[in-house]
Design a protein around this motif. Structure first.
Motif, mmCIF file in Angstrom:
data_model
loop_
_atom_site.group_PDB
_atom_site.id
_atom_site.type_symbol
_atom_site.label_atom_id
_atom_site.label_comp_id
_atom_site.label_asym_id
_atom_site.label_seq_id
_atom_site.Cartn_x
_atom_site.Cartn_y
_atom_site.Cartn_z
ATOM 1 N N MET A 1 0.852 -1.190 0.000
ATOM 2 C CA MET A 1 0.000 0.000 0.000
ATOM 3 C C MET A 1 0.889 1.242 0.000
ATOM 4 N N SER A 2 0.428 2.297 -0.629
ATOM 5 C CA SER A 2 1.229 3.506 -0.795
ATOM 6 C C SER A 2 1.452 4.211 0.531
ATOM 7 N N GLN A 3 2.413 5.139 0.526
ATOM 8 C CA GLN A 3 2.678 5.955 1.703
ATOM 9 C C GLN A 3 1.494 6.885 1.982
ATOM 10 N N PRO A 4 1.208 7.159 3.251
ATOM 11 C CA PRO A 4 0.080 8.060 3.550
ATOM 12 C C PRO A 4 0.367 9.465 3.051
ATOM 13 N N LYS A 5 -0.694 10.088 2.581
ATOM 14 C CA LYS A 5 -0.596 11.482 2.112
ATOM 15 C C LYS A 5 -1.174 12.367 3.215
ATOM 16 N N GLY A 237 -4.936 6.172 9.034
ATOM 17 C CA GLY A 237 -3.843 5.625 8.233
ATOM 18 C C GLY A 237 -4.354 4.875 7.019
ATOM 19 N N ALA A 238 -5.420 4.090 7.185
ATOM 20 C CA ALA A 238 -5.970 3.329 6.060
ATOM 21 C C ALA A 238 -6.503 4.259 4.984
ATOM 22 N N LEU A 239 -7.208 5.320 5.395
ATOM 23 C CA LEU A 239 -7.777 6.237 4.408
ATOM 24 C C LEU A 239 -6.676 7.025 3.693
ATOM 25 N N GLY A 245 -6.596 8.862 -1.333
ATOM 26 C CA GLY A 245 -6.897 9.221 0.048
ATOM 27 C C GLY A 245 -5.993 10.344 0.529
ATOM 28 N N ALA A 246 -6.451 11.070 1.541
ATOM 29 C CA ALA A 246 -5.666 12.167 2.100
ATOM 30 C C ALA A 246 -6.071 12.373 3.552
ATOM 31 N N LEU A 247 -5.129 12.818 4.338
ATOM 32 C CA LEU A 247 -5.365 13.128 5.746
ATOM 33 C C LEU A 247 -4.946 14.571 5.978
ATOM 34 N N VAL A 248 -5.873 15.355 6.518
ATOM 35 C CA VAL A 248 -5.599 16.771 6.791
ATOM 36 C C VAL A 248 -5.645 16.967 8.305
ATOM 37 N N LEU A 249 -4.504 17.325 8.881
ATOM 38 C CA LEU A 249 -4.382 17.480 10.325
ATOM 39 C C LEU A 249 -4.608 18.932 10.742
ATOM 40 N N PRO A 250 -5.129 19.143 11.963
ATOM 41 C CA PRO A 250 -5.319 20.515 12.457
ATOM 42 C C PRO A 250 -4.093 21.028 13.187
ATOM 43 N N GLY A 251 -3.459 22.029 12.649
ATOM 44 C CA GLY A 251 -2.430 22.767 13.363
ATOM 45 C C GLY A 251 -1.153 22.026 13.646
ATOM 46 N N LEU A 252 -0.652 21.204 12.733
ATOM 47 C CA LEU A 252 0.623 20.508 12.948
ATOM 48 C C LEU A 252 1.783 21.507 12.870
#
Length: 988
Positions: A1-5, A237-239, A245-252
């Motif tokens: 599986m690809s690296q998380p974005k 992580g799966a998404l 798929g993409a993960l958007v974090l608050p205030g990193l």
């Protein structure tokens, strides 16, 4: 599986609007086709957010950008219908039903109750816990279960703890935990249920496992979550590893040393970035690969530096120097509001919110303190602003909950007058009658029956008073309906055996249905749901005693919230910290930013110490402080923000939050300007209820016509005439009488009055003070006089035992002086008419007029209160005994010949070492006893002439105040004494 974005949006960039823009411009979609070739491209995108409020706000952001066709916006762990798209295209076992919070509370409470009766439990608990304490312990034990489930730590991990390294009390607690947590899954299996936290984990794990099948090549974006729950982190992580798929974090914070942050020996759990660092470690993503979507400014840098790790503060001088040229830009839009009290804080916040609304701005108010949130909502009602509190209000405090509590108090306190009137005055009380009828009958019951009277116990005591006042016919419908409604509750509380919580809930629900008015009432449906669930759980939970049920009810109702069902304006809201995390109103107000509130105290609870939690693999309690710090960091990035706190909480001093203290310390001198901006709202709050040009009330100077002024006063009222003629005016001209307190407890004053009556009766009936049975006679009279105190039987019995000592002192006093007494006369009425003063009459009843063998009188005044001071005697400010001596010389007392008085005595009959020690009246220098009586007679005639027979002289208040008096006069409030005495510089 690809690296998380993985992406991030800085605190000082509006999160949801930026998320919408980056979706619309394709930044988060990769090569997914959009535009005219695919008109429905937006509806193929799935977005997962933490809360429903964020879901609605993101939909609004898309609509404001001209897109009516929305993406599929979901929430993590939402309701089952929302999650149907998440279900895998394969067969899966149905998830178990969640055990409700109330059901779990009752089951665990039964386990704790049983343990508390064992030798180990008794040794661990300092005192046997009552039912409310057991329910509180059950909730905290349930939190331990949730922590284990959430952090995916097996209960068996507690068995790995080394008992020998723990204190004895923790060893005993651990022994109970191992048994209870081992039995808990079996208990749930037997009911076909599971913990909600465990079900959430199963659901999230299933979603993570099937995400590739559900979404395939379609875009899916998870945004706004910190992944503090491991199962959520797994799903993130799966998404993020899906093709689109993409993960958007608050205030990193991409510049933070995450390796240092995750070293537990530096105790980083309270840092705002700790949760995000854990998430990145789980994802295997270094911070350098995270893409920033917003446009972070200097505000974000200032916030992050101010909340740095402890070792980072050593570099504050360098970082502040680098940021100093842009510091004004960084703090622009921040206001600090340091109120004196929570009440002032709420008022200032309400004013600031109203000001923003008048400028057509949206307002969000964030507070972890629910009491403060309710205060702010109440203050906003001043301006007819009904605000929607996202957290709702506890059922215990909602109108329906309050009515149930009033019913319970009435039954528990034996129909005490205060509880009875409180229930009948509630506008929700109808008892099957018309509300107007209940209100009218309540007026009659209060004013004609209960005021100044002390009923016997129970409704029978109320009915006896009603019969005495001959009001049965009018009040019978009300009392009959009340008895029918409350009787089951009374019967339950009068039972000798303990009862179940289920029986209590059913009984209270039935009483509520009979008492309450039909129709909508805030909390009615929630109360019915609570009673239905609890009433069906017979045999669960601790058995309840008939005392202390108000606290038990509070614990049983915990978790039942009453939400607002009416539409409210959408430009102002009160949020919790989680709900506010992703919001970006025009003005964001952070309320209650006090230490131990934001962040809350790091309390590990009663079941596991901090060290035990860490050894078992659980996060320490400081983890919650880290989440609160992250919420503070995100909120402080809002364009315009007010940070408010109180310097006192109740009667105790309070400190601003450590988060705010660090921010101010880093900002330095510029923090003063932020406080100056807050001072505007504080001064407005302080002046809101202040008159611009205060003008105190003037001393009242009523001038009623002479014909309306009294021509008859008692000897005890002459002192009032000397000191404050206004009180005579209020009583006799206006005809005002003080309403007797409702449900006033029998006090020392009444005890003294009863003793006084017994001693007077002993003399009037001619009993022999030397008789062998004199003491027994006095005791029998006392029992008769005190017989009406059935409602306070225990206190009555104590007073009767004490009376015997007073009776012995009384007999000793009378026997000691018997040799010089010719005759004793008690409770002698008298009337002295002044023909030259328009037949003014002075009346009174002398406590004792004893004729001495030398033919003179000895006048005794039995005092239940304090004896006049020598100064009062010298200055004629205690004229009663002197006036009685003057009346006796004039032959004004019934059955008494005119006599001179040779002794005037005060006798204190209350308890204490001064009881039955005579205090002689000491006239002023140059006056004999009868000379002083003549002088007080002359003063009486002058005052009557000036204040009662003349139209010109005003009946002014407090012309000769008693500065030693420590109690309020009957008419002080009517004369508004506190206002004009301050204005005139009265020291009192």
């Amino acid at each position: 599986m690809s690296q998380p974005k993985v992406y991030s949006i800085a605190p000082d960039t509006p999160f949801l609007p930026t998320l919408a823009e980056r979706i619309l411009d394709g930044t988060l979609l990769g090569d997914w086709p959009r535009g005219e070739d695919n008109p429905f491209w937006l509806s193929d995108i799935t977005i997962v957010l933490p809360t429903r409020r964020a879901q609605l706000a993101l939909a609004r952001a898309f609509a404001e950008r001209g897109h009516g066709l929305m993406p599929d916006i979901r929430t993590f762990g939402g309701e089952a219908p929302e999650e149907e798209p998440f279900l895998p295209p394969i067969e899966a076992d149905p998830l178990p039903q969640p055990v409700s919070r109330l059901e779990r509370r009752l089951i665990l409470a039964r386990l704790i109750e049983a343990w508390s009766r064992t030798e180990q439990g008794a040794q661990t608990l300092s005192t046997p816990p009552n039912a409310a304490e057991i329910l509180a312990l059950a909730d905290s034990l349930g939190q331990v279960v949730d922590d284990l489930n959430t952090e995916q730590v097996p209960a068996s991990a507690l068995k790995a703890l080394a008992p020998d390294e723990l204190a004895e009390n923790w060893q005993r607690v651990l022994g109970f935990l191992n048994i209870a947590l081992e039995a808990w899954p079996a208990i749930l299996d037997g009911r076909g249920k599971a913990d909600a936290s465990a079900i959430r984990n199963l659901r999230l794990e299933r979603q993570a496992a099937t995400a590739p099948l559900v979404f395939g090549e379609r875009p899916v974006i998870a945004a706004g979550s910190t992944g503090s729950i491991p199962a959520t982190a797994h799903l993130l992580g799966a998404l993020s590893r899906l093709p689109r798929g993409a993960l958007v974090l608050p205030g990193l914070d991409p510049d933070l040393d995450y390796e240092a942050l995750l070293r537990t020996e530096e105790a980083p759990h309270g840092h705002p970035q700790y949760g995000l660092a854990q998430l990145l470690r789980r994802l295997g993503t270094p911070p350098s690969t995270v893409v920033e979507l917003g446009r972070p400014g200097v505000r974000a840098e200032v916030i992050r530096q101010s909340l740095a790790l402890a070792n980072g503060t050593a570099r504050w001088a360098q970082t502040r120097a680098a940021l100093l040229p842009r510091m004004a830009e960084a703090v622009k839009g921040i206001t600090i509001l340091g109120a004196r009290t929570a009440d002032e804080e709420a008022r200032a916040i309400a004013l600031a919110a109203r000001g923003a609304l008048m400028a057509h701005k949206s307002v969000g108010i964030v507070s972890p303190d629910r009491n403060l949130a309710r205060r702010i909502a109440a203050e906003l009602l001043r301006f007819e602003l009904e605000v929607d509190d996202a957290a709702g209000s506890p059922l215990f405090h909602a109108p329906a909950g309050r009515l149930v509590r009033q019913i319970l108090s009435l039954a528990a306190n034996g129909f005490a007058p205060v509880d009875l009137v409180a229930l009948l005055r509630s506008r929700a009380t109808v008892l099957g009658l018309e509300r107007a009828q209940v209100a009218r009958l309540a007026d009659i019951l209060e004013t004609r029956v209960l005021r100044g009277r002390r009923p016997g116990p129970g409704l029978a005591g109320i009915r006896a008073l009603v019969a005495e006042r001959r009001e049965e016919e009018r009040l019978a419908p009300l009392l009959d309906a009340l008895e029918t409604a409350i009787a089951p509750v009374c019967a339950l509380l009068e039972s000798d055996t303990r009862f179940s919580a289920a029986l209590l809930a059913r009984t209270l629900a039935e009483a509520f249905a009979r008492v309450a008015a039909p129709g909508p009432m805030p909390g009615r449906s929630e109360l019915e749901a609570w009673a239905e669930e609890l009433g069906g759980r017979e045999g669960e939970g601790p058995l309840l005693p008939a005392t202390g049920l108000d606290q038990v009810l509070y614990k049983l109702m915990a978790g039942f919230e009453v939400r607002n069902a009416q539409p409210r304006r959408d430009d102002i809201s009160i949020w919790g910290q989680l709900e506010a995390r992703l919001q970006s109103p025009d003005l964001l107000i952070l309320a209650g930013v006090n230490e131990d509130i934001w962040p809350e105290t790091a309390d590990p609870g009663p079941w596991l110490s901090r060290g035990m939690r860490l050894a078992a693999g659980l996060e320490p309690p400081e983890r919650k402080q880290g989440l609160a710090a992250h919420d503070f960091e995100m909120a402080l990035g809002n364009g315009e923000v007010i940070v408010a706190y109180a310097q006192r909480m109740g009667t105790s001093p309070a400190l601003p939050s450590r988060l705010l203290q660090r921010l101010e310390a880093f900002i330095g001198e510029d923090a003063k300007a932020l406080r100056e901006k807050g001072r505007v709202w504080l001064e407005a709050a302080r002046s809101l209820d202040t008159v611009v040009s205060p003008r105190g009330a003037l001393r009242p100077m009523p001038r009623p016509p002479a014909a309306a002024r009294p021509r008859r006063l008692s000897v005890t009222e002459i002192e009032t005439l000397f000191r404050s003629p206004y009180d005579i005016y209020a009583k006799h001209v206006l005809g005002l009488r003080r309403l007797d307190p409702l449900g006033e407890e029998v006090g020392v004053r009444e005890r003294g009055t009863m003793i006084h009556e017994v001693f007077a009766r002993f003399i009037i009936e001619g009993h022999d003070i030397h008789a062998a049975g004199a003491l027994a006679t006095l005791n029998a009279m006392a029992r008769e006089a005190f017989s009406g105190l059935e409602a306070v039987a225990e206190r009555r019995d104590i007073w009767l035992r004490r009376f015997e000592h007073a009776a012995r002192d009384f007999l000793a006093f009378e026997r000691d002086r018997d040799g010089r007494i010719a005759s004793r006369h008690a409770e002698v009425s008298g009337e002295w008419t002044f023909t030259l003063l328009d037949n003014f009459r002075l009346v009174g009843i002398a406590d004792r007029l004893d004729v001495l063998k030398d033919g003179t009188l000895e006048i005794i005044d039995f005092k239940t209160g304090s004896v006049p001071t020598p100064a009062d005697m010298r200055n004629f400010d205690a004229p009663q005994l002197l006036l009685e001596a003057a009346m006796a010389r004039e032959g004004a007392f019934e059955g008494m010949e005119p006599r001179e008085s040779s002794a005037l005595i005060y006798m204190k009959i209350a308890a204490g070492p001064e009881a039955f020690k005579p205090t002689d009246f000491k006239p002023g220098q140059g006056f004999s006893l009868m000379g002083a009586a003549d002088e007080v007679g002359r003063r009486l005639q002058r005052h009557v002439t000036e204040f009662l027979l003349s139209d010109a002289r005003p009946m002014a208040a407090r012309i000769r105040p008693d500065v030693t008096r420590r109690y309020r006069g009957t008419y002080d409030h009517l004369a508004r004494n506190e206002e004009w005495t301050l204005l005139e510089g009265d020291e009192e």
